[in-house]
Scaffold this motif. Structure first.
Motif, PDB file in Angstrom:
ATOM      1  N   GLU A 345       0.706  12.682  25.957  1.00 24.15           N
ATOM      2  CA  GLU A 345      -0.048  12.697  24.701  1.00 24.15           C
ATOM      3  C   GLU A 345       0.937  12.776  23.532  1.00 24.15           C
ATOM      4  O   GLU A 345       2.014  13.359  23.679  1.00 24.15           O
ATOM      5  N   VAL A 346       0.545  12.261  22.387  1.00 21.47           N
ATOM      6  CA  VAL A 346       1.363  12.435  21.181  1.00 21.47           C
ATOM      7  C   VAL A 346       0.547  13.187  20.132  1.00 21.47           C
ATOM      8  O   VAL A 346      -0.609  13.535  20.358  1.00 21.47           O
ATOM      9  N   GLY A 347       1.168  13.455  18.988  1.00 18.88           N
ATOM     10  CA  GLY A 347       0.458  14.129  17.892  1.00 18.88           C
ATOM     11  C   GLY A 347       0.471  15.641  18.005  1.00 18.88           C
ATOM     12  O   GLY A 347      -0.317  16.327  17.366  1.00 18.88           O
ATOM     13  N   ARG A 348       1.381  16.181  18.850  1.00 19.85           N
ATOM     14  CA  ARG A 348       1.490  17.644  18.975  1.00 19.85           C
ATOM     15  C   ARG A 348       2.418  18.159  17.884  1.00 19.85           C
ATOM     16  O   ARG A 348       3.536  17.666  17.730  1.00 19.85           O
ATOM     17  N   GLU A 349       1.942  19.173  17.161  1.00 23.86           N
ATOM     18  CA  GLU A 349       2.753  19.724  16.071  1.00 23.86           C
ATOM     19  C   GLU A 349       3.996  20.438  16.618  1.00 23.86           C
ATOM     20  O   GLU A 349       3.906  21.169  17.605  1.00 23.86           O
ATOM     21  N   ILE A 350       5.132  20.219  15.980  1.00 24.52           N
ATOM     22  CA  ILE A 350       6.395  20.830  16.427  1.00 24.52           C
ATOM     23  C   ILE A 350       6.701  22.031  15.537  1.00 24.52           C
ATOM     24  O   ILE A 350       6.728  21.891  14.312  1.00 24.52           O
ATOM     25  N   SER A 351       6.944  23.189  16.148  1.00 21.10           N
ATOM     26  CA  SER A 351       7.282  24.357  15.326  1.00 21.10           C
ATOM     27  C   SER A 351       8.700  24.821  15.626  1.00 21.10           C
ATOM     28  O   SER A 351       9.265  24.501  16.681  1.00 21.10           O
ATOM     29  N   GLY A 352       9.269  25.539  14.690  1.00 20.35           N
ATOM     30  CA  GLY A 352      10.577  26.168  14.904  1.00 20.35           C
ATOM     31  C   GLY A 352      11.747  25.405  14.321  1.00 20.35           C
ATOM     32  O   GLY A 352      12.875  25.889  14.341  1.00 20.35           O
ATOM     33  N   GLY A 375       0.908  17.176   6.852  1.00 19.42           N
ATOM     34  CA  GLY A 375       1.757  16.920   5.686  1.00 19.42           C
ATOM     35  C   GLY A 375       3.012  17.780   5.663  1.00 19.42           C
ATOM     36  O   GLY A 375       3.910  17.571   4.868  1.00 19.42           O
ATOM     37  N   GLN A 376       3.088  18.748   6.558  1.00 18.26           N
ATOM     38  CA  GLN A 376       4.241  19.662   6.628  1.00 18.26           C
ATOM     39  C   GLN A 376       4.963  19.455   7.951  1.00 18.26           C
ATOM     40  O   GLN A 376       4.327  19.535   8.992  1.00 18.26           O
ATOM     41  N   GLY A 377       6.259  19.229   7.929  1.00 21.04           N
ATOM     42  CA  GLY A 377       7.020  19.176   9.169  1.00 21.04           C
ATOM     43  C   GLY A 377       6.720  17.950  10.019  1.00 21.04           C
ATOM     44  O   GLY A 377       6.288  16.913   9.512  1.00 21.04           O
ATOM     45  N   PHE A 378       6.953  18.090  11.330  1.00 22.11           N
ATOM     46  CA  PHE A 378       6.895  16.941  12.236  1.00 22.11           C
ATOM     47  C   PHE A 378       5.913  17.154  13.380  1.00 22.11           C
ATOM     48  O   PHE A 378       5.637  18.283  13.763  1.00 22.11           O
TER      49      PHE A 378
END
Ligand code: AMP
Ligand code: GLY
Length: 427
Positions: A345-352, A375-378
């Motif tokens: 799957e794609v579209g998972r928010e990346i944190s850190g 709109g924030q980050g990747f």
């Protein structure tokens, strides 16, 4: 110098990052590039890497002095020929020379003709003949789709039953599309695998370095082949003596042979090798572009300005006496989407990412990301998502630094290998 880098992945992010540091640079463009690359270069998302007309038009409009081609597909389709016809200097081989990677049958015949060491093989256009051949072999073999299959069209077959399945998947079920209409069956080589890189200008070479990739999906080299789950450089298996053999038996005969055959080789020659217990190299495959993810640690290790060397390769003016200065070691750990190399799957928010303590010893290269919907980050946008790359005074130091950063990053179903660099540390 105005430079255009073609591509959008982690390899291209690393090339852009390195080229951006050159004092010779006056403008840097990427096509299509990516959200991450746009922090370093002007991106042209409407011009895909396989849009040859679009790339030629872009290079003209922007008065580009040098085009650096990342992926193999545009090379196989003739982007270098098209640009050179327009008198635009291009780093990357012609379509004819790119067959070294684009057709395994071509490269096997080339090696045989020029006495370059490689596994014994046979080529088949008919599945009946391929099935009969593996029955007659009676030992493990490797079945490969002839055409380009993003590093995945290779089946290691422990016995004839496994080889029959692989042949059916490639030739009848068309798992790799037209790339599997022809298959190569070859001897299973044993030893330690390594990638070796040299920059060529048709006649001359400047050596880069060796790197080691981790092709299998899981720790301990388990699971399916992927495009590469991590890499490090240098590779301790390539001692000075082994490097000498690689240059004498493989790299030099390849450059001489390609010229003799009428398609001089310009660009980076990336040789996938198996080094046996005696330190003798055999070629597994040639690639006509930089490795991904090997380029990420190579670019971080390289201390010299790379742009003059890329430019001299494109113009046929390499100075063989010039040598590249390298830092001690670098390691890249790939963070992949759950399920890769099969469906994901794609579209998972990346944190850190924001919190990382970044200096010039840690860089996060983006392979498959895009700006997050919020709109924030990747967020994730591909199978291989990020290449966490660190430099250090040893492979151990670089590895520890990379994994410390990995521990801070998260996205749903993220998977990665914990043992990148372990082989170098075990020696
Ligand atoms: P290729 O796409 O030809 O690079 O193959 C992908 C991977 O399959 C290589 O990186 C090796 O790990 C493995 N491989 C390919 N050919 C052979 C061979 N003849 N013997 C052993 N391993 C191989
Ligand atoms: N990492 C292997 C490749 O780029 O083919």
């Amino acid at each position: 110098m105005k430079v255009l880098v073609v591509g959008s992945g982690g390899r291209e992010h690393a090339l852009v990052w390195k080229i951006a540091q050159s004092p010779l640079l006056t403008a840097l463009h990427a096509a299509p590039g990516s959200t991450a690359i746009s922090q370093l270069a002007t991106c042209h998302p409407g011009t895909k890497a396989t849009d040859l007309d679009g790339l030629v038009a872009l290079a003209r409009t922007e008065a580009i002095d040098l085009v650096v081609v990342g992926p193999e597909d545009p090379l196989a389709a003739g982007i270098s020929d098209r640009l050179r016809d327009e008198r635009i200097a291009t780093f990357g081989p012609s379509a004819a020379a790119a067959q070294l990677e684009g057709s395994k049958a071509f490269s096997k015949r080339f090696m045989q003709r020029h006495g370059i060491p490689t596994a014994a093989y046979a080529v088949f256009d008919q599945s009946d003949a391929a099935h009969a051949y593996v029955d007659s072999l009676g030992r493990p073999c490797v079945v490969k789709a002839d055409g380009l299959a993003a590093g995945k069209g290779v089946a290691m077959c422990i016995d004839a039953a496994a080889a029959h399945i692989a042949i059916d998947e490639m030739m009848s079920d068309k798992r790799f599309g037209d790339a599997g209409d022809r298959v190569v069956v070859e001897e299973w080589l044993h030893g330690e695998e390594v990638s070796y890189y040299a920059i060529c200008d048709g006649d001359r070479i400047v050596t880069l370095a060796a790197a080691q990739d981790h092709k299998r999906a899981f720790d301990g080299d388990e699971g399916e082949n992927t495009g590469g789950m991590g890499a490090y450089s240098p590779a301790p298996v390539v001692t000075d003596e082994v490097e000498k053999k690689i240059l004498e038996r493989v790299v030099h005969p390849t450059i001489v042979g390609m010229k003799k055959d009428g398609h001089p080789y310009q660009g980076v020659l990336f040789v996938g090798l198996m080094i046996d217990d005696a330190g003798d190299p055999q070629v597994i495959e040639f690639n006509v572009r930089f490795g991904d993810p090997e380029t990420q640690p190579l670019m971080m290790r390289m201390e010299s300005d790379f742009l003059p060397i890329l430019d001299a390769s494109a113009r046929g003016t390499l100075d063989e006496s010039s040598s590249i200065a390298w830092g001690e070691a670098a390691v890249c750990v790939v963070l992949a989407s759950g399920g890769y190399p099969r469906g994901y799957e794609v579209g998972r928010e990346i944190s850190g990412l924001e919190g990382l303590n970044r200096d010039d010893s840690l860089v996060v290269f983006h392979a498959g990301t895009r700006g997050a919907a919020s709109g924030q980050g990747f967020e994730t946008a591909g199978g291989r998502v990020l290449g966490i790359t660190a430099r250090g005074d040893s492979v151990r130091e670089a590895r520890d630094r990379a994994y410390r950063a990995v521990d801070a990053i998260e996205f749903a179903d993220m998977h990665y290998r914990r043992d990148i660099g372990a082989r170098a540390l075990a020696r």
